[in-house]
Write an enzyme that holds these catalytic residues in place. Sequence first.
Site, PDB file in Angstrom:
ATOM      1  N   GLU A 124       0.866  -1.182   0.000  1.00 24.76           N
ATOM      2  CA  GLU A 124       0.000   0.000   0.000  1.00 24.76           C
ATOM      3  C   GLU A 124       0.899   1.226   0.000  1.00 24.76           C
ATOM      4  O   GLU A 124       1.839   1.277   0.797  1.00 24.76           O
ATOM      5  CB  GLU A 124      -0.908   0.035   1.230  1.00 24.76           C
ATOM      6  CG  GLU A 124      -1.915   1.169   1.130  1.00 24.76           C
ATOM      7  CD  GLU A 124      -2.953   1.190   2.256  1.00 24.76           C
ATOM      8  OE1 GLU A 124      -2.894   0.333   3.144  1.00 24.76           O
ATOM      9  OE2 GLU A 124      -3.802   2.080   2.217  1.00 24.76           O
ATOM     10  N   GLY A 264       2.891   2.183  10.784  1.00 27.98           N
ATOM     11  CA  GLY A 264       2.691   1.454  12.030  1.00 27.98           C
ATOM     12  C   GLY A 264       2.544  -0.027  11.749  1.00 27.98           C
ATOM     13  O   GLY A 264       3.200  -0.861  12.357  1.00 27.98           O
ATOM     14  N   ALA A 265       1.645  -0.344  10.803  1.00 30.61           N
ATOM     15  CA  ALA A 265       1.381  -1.738  10.459  1.00 30.61           C
ATOM     16  C   ALA A 265       0.559  -1.769   9.187  1.00 30.61           C
ATOM     17  O   ALA A 265       0.061  -0.739   8.749  1.00 30.61           O
ATOM     18  CB  ALA A 265       0.625  -2.432  11.586  1.00 30.61           C
ATOM     19  N   MET A 266       0.419  -2.974   8.614  1.00 31.70           N
ATOM     20  CA  MET A 266      -0.282  -3.106   7.335  1.00 31.70           C
ATOM     21  C   MET A 266      -1.172  -4.341   7.347  1.00 31.70           C
ATOM     22  O   MET A 266      -0.734  -5.435   7.713  1.00 31.70           O
ATOM     23  CB  MET A 266       0.758  -3.179   6.214  1.00 31.70           C
ATOM     24  CG  MET A 266       0.174  -3.372   4.837  1.00 31.70           C
ATOM     25  SD  MET A 266      -0.836  -1.944   4.345  1.00 31.70           S
ATOM     26  CE  MET A 266      -2.038  -2.764   3.298  1.00 31.70           C
ATOM     27  N   ASN A 268      -2.454  -6.522   5.258  1.00 29.27           N
ATOM     28  CA  ASN A 268      -2.488  -7.530   4.196  1.00 29.27           C
ATOM     29  C   ASN A 268      -3.327  -8.737   4.592  1.00 29.27           C
ATOM     30  O   ASN A 268      -3.224  -9.230   5.717  1.00 29.27           O
ATOM     31  CB  ASN A 268      -1.072  -8.014   3.886  1.00 29.27           C
ATOM     32  CG  ASN A 268      -0.077  -6.888   3.870  1.00 29.27           C
ATOM     33  OD1 ASN A 268      -0.185  -5.998   3.054  1.00 29.27           O
ATOM     34  ND2 ASN A 268       0.851  -6.903   4.813  1.00 29.27           N
ATOM     35  N   GLU A 301      -5.609  -3.177  12.541  1.00 29.03           N
ATOM     36  CA  GLU A 301      -5.271  -3.982  11.360  1.00 29.03           C
ATOM     37  C   GLU A 301      -6.195  -5.185  11.246  1.00 29.03           C
ATOM     38  O   GLU A 301      -6.611  -5.559  10.159  1.00 29.03           O
ATOM     39  CB  GLU A 301      -3.806  -4.428  11.410  1.00 29.03           C
ATOM     40  CG  GLU A 301      -2.790  -3.306  11.580  1.00 29.03           C
ATOM     41  CD  GLU A 301      -2.941  -2.150  10.618  1.00 29.03           C
ATOM     42  OE1 GLU A 301      -3.459  -2.355   9.499  1.00 29.03           O
ATOM     43  OE2 GLU A 301      -2.555  -1.016  10.985  1.00 29.03           O
ATOM     44  N   HIS A 304      -9.548  -4.227   9.803  1.00 32.64           N
ATOM     45  CA  HIS A 304      -9.488  -3.981   8.354  1.00 32.64           C
ATOM     46  C   HIS A 304      -9.931  -5.205   7.553  1.00 32.64           C
ATOM     47  O   HIS A 304     -10.302  -5.070   6.392  1.00 32.64           O
ATOM     48  CB  HIS A 304      -8.065  -3.626   7.929  1.00 32.64           C
ATOM     49  CG  HIS A 304      -7.785  -2.155   7.877  1.00 32.64           C
ATOM     50  ND1 HIS A 304      -8.644  -1.243   7.315  1.00 32.64           N
ATOM     51  CD2 HIS A 304      -6.703  -1.429   8.294  1.00 32.64           C
ATOM     52  CE1 HIS A 304      -8.119  -0.021   7.398  1.00 32.64           C
ATOM     53  NE2 HIS A 304      -6.948  -0.109   8.000  1.00 32.64           N
TER      54      HIS A 304
HETATM   55 ZN   LIG Z   1      -5.583   1.423   8.558  1.00 35.53          ZN
END
Ligand SMILES: [Zn+2]
Length: 859
Positions: A124, A264-266, A268, A301, A304
């Site tokens: 992203e 911070g984080a993703m 996926n 996350e 999401h």
């Molecule tokens: Zn987010």
Amino acid sequence: MRTETPVSVQLSDYKPYPFEIEQVNLRFDLDPDATKVRSELKVRRTGGAGDALVLDGEGLTLRSISIDGQALDASCYEQTDKALIIASVPDVFTLVTEVEIAPSQNTALSGLYMSGGRFCTQCESTGFRRITFYPDRPDVMSAFHVWMAADKATYPILLSNGTPGETGELDDGRHYAVWDDPHKKPSYLFALCAGDYDVYRDSFTTMNGDEIALAIHVDKGDADRAAWAMDSLKRSMTWDEQTYGRAYDLGVFNIVAVRDFNFGAMENKGLNVFNSAYVLADEATATDADFEAIESIVAHEYFHNWTGNRITCRDWFQLCLKEGLTVFRDQNFSADMRSRPVQRIKDVIRLRARQFAEDAGPLAHSVRPDHYGSIDNLYTATVYEKGAELIGMLRRMIGEELYRKGMDLYFERHDGQAVTIEDFYKCFEDVTGEDFTQFRLWYAQAGTPEVTVEENWKPETREIEITLKQKTPPTPGQPVKKPVPIPLEMALLDEEGNLAEWTTILEDEDVTLTMEMPDTVTEPPLVSVNRDFTAPIRLNRSLTREQRLAMVRMETDPFNQWDAVQTLVKDEILALSEGSQAEPDDALVTALAGAVEQAVDDPAFAALLTRLPEVGEMFLERQPADAVALNAARKKLQSALAAKLSGFSAETLGKPTPAPFDPGAEQAGIRALRTAMIVLLGVSPDAGAADTLRGLYNNATNMTERLAALRAYTVQKGGKANEALADFEQTWKDNPLVMDKWFALQATTGDAETIKTLAAHPAFDLRNPNRVRSVVAAFTMQNLAAFHAPDGSGYQAVEEIILKADKANPALGARLLTAFEQWRILEPQAKAAAEATLKRLQSAGLSSNAADIVARALG
Ligand SMILES: [Zn+2]
């Protein structure tokens, strides 16, 4: 190097992609210096017969290309620095490309790169085009099948999205693994990780009875420090089932902690990649703030998976659709895990400090912008934090039940789709029968609305007349604003409590309410407005100090009570900074200390009451802003409060800290109040304060108190706490996350010279975003008096570092430059120095990301 001019992308230019990618088969031959990526795309035309196939691709070395098994002649396609264009393709076909990339050379940390000797990805928003040729846009969703191979000894664990399949051995000590993701997804959610990790494992049974294998992959020796992240994950999974009826949808859920990470984080699909700062924690190395951040980011996350992954954005203009909504969800999760009022206050502190500042400066943009220069620069407080506030207003206006119905409809109607803000609101229009056209202006208009409150008490009729007026100031490119619907929770108060409570939705420019009070009411009641901060607005009220003090005493809403204190404190700091008052008003300090002591049963709230607004939060109150004067004034008031609370402080710190350590809300609240007292000791005029702090540092049993004591000790010693700082460094030199704290502590308490010293430290690493941020962002965002020093020394100290960081990592460079966004409102000397710095930077050959920020800042 020439500065690239950012090209503006327009929302109105959106066109659907003219092809469907039915299936993606990827083969990775992993090698740090030369990874081969073979991509097989099953393509079907959905657009016009004459449409060319255009695939995004950056920095890829093309080795072969074929359609339906037939190698393409070089005359049949064109490769530019950003794309691969095949003018003529059949209606249904299979495209195979083979490219080579060098992860070890990737310092932008976008695409496939190496961190700590392991492979990882960040796609992203546009990283996938740095891995292979693909329509790298969120509205192209496809099923991904991944085959990957690597050296077995160096990379024993091979991970990607979805469900693990076949594994096996290859020649030359290599091995392979297969991953299949049954859920169609856009390329930005692709992930691949390979390396040697320690793994912390657990499992979760969903409300549907499915057993999920959970695993967190961390550095060797760090597995125990992932326990809190795992606990947070399981609580998030339960919460999303109970609150939104959403269960997890794959058999495995993997998290990988990465040291070098831009964000911070993703999220996926099935393979979240985290900045290690938001995974690893134990009492010895992490503060309560770290534990809290881990809990909320793990939740974010995870949430999401439904708001972002199953339903994604049609284009990047809709980023708030997934981010604003998911921040709203994680804020409510945290509020349920901890104290709701305290969580609300913390959220508003962050919103005001970051988003209101953004809204008031040259980088102001709407929650859903209609154009952008660089996508990476869209990941802003406005999209995230203000985006979350808009969902909060929606829920308040329609109520919990209809909000849930609307969300259920959204999940049902749009599962597996890439959608827009309009699609989202259509669901709420359908369940409520209401029209949200005017409400959606909140998404289109930048700027923070200001609401002016006027009160008129008529003693003869015992009527109170309340007039509310709204106005949104102009922002770049948007000189004229329309009124937006502003839901305001209100109440009338007297010494006994609430006389009335209601919600007004201010839809027009102004409205006047008239309320008649019962016979028993003879004095004008207090008007409590925007309780619990129902709307993200600024309030204008001309109340006397007596009325404000009465507000502190009589407020029944915890947010407004805290805010009444803040308003008084802000006025006091302004008066002290402008010299209209030499010393803090003793009555105010007494009232403030009294409020703290009274709140002792809710220590987290009491701690918040001792927190004075940061210098940056004062910038919007009066302009031009003088950071040096504000800082001195703030310190004076803080010092007076420390003196007034010295007995209470000694009593609080005299008790033992809770043991054994637990990171939960109850103990964290007690430590928050202890830490607040430690902060005050840092500015205490008491001669013994430094020794007390040195003792607290030595004897601390957790990082929260140890770090607070070291920081306060450094402040108390005027920055000359070398021996204690050296002790800390010696103890933690092998722990990068703790060393980040050591760097940040000095960057936030020192001056320009300190920054130069830190940048020359052997452990300062320009390639590690956490380390760069721990020096530069800590200095520019939390040490404003030194950063905005009138002689420009603060700007000079960071200029060189930012330029170097930007060369290696444009997303990082651009983010650091946003610290300059408020330059126009500074006092004349700092303003001139900031402008000169920005102009120097502009001609220094910035990345297009950074150039976009500087060009907008200079306006
Ligand atoms: Zn987010």
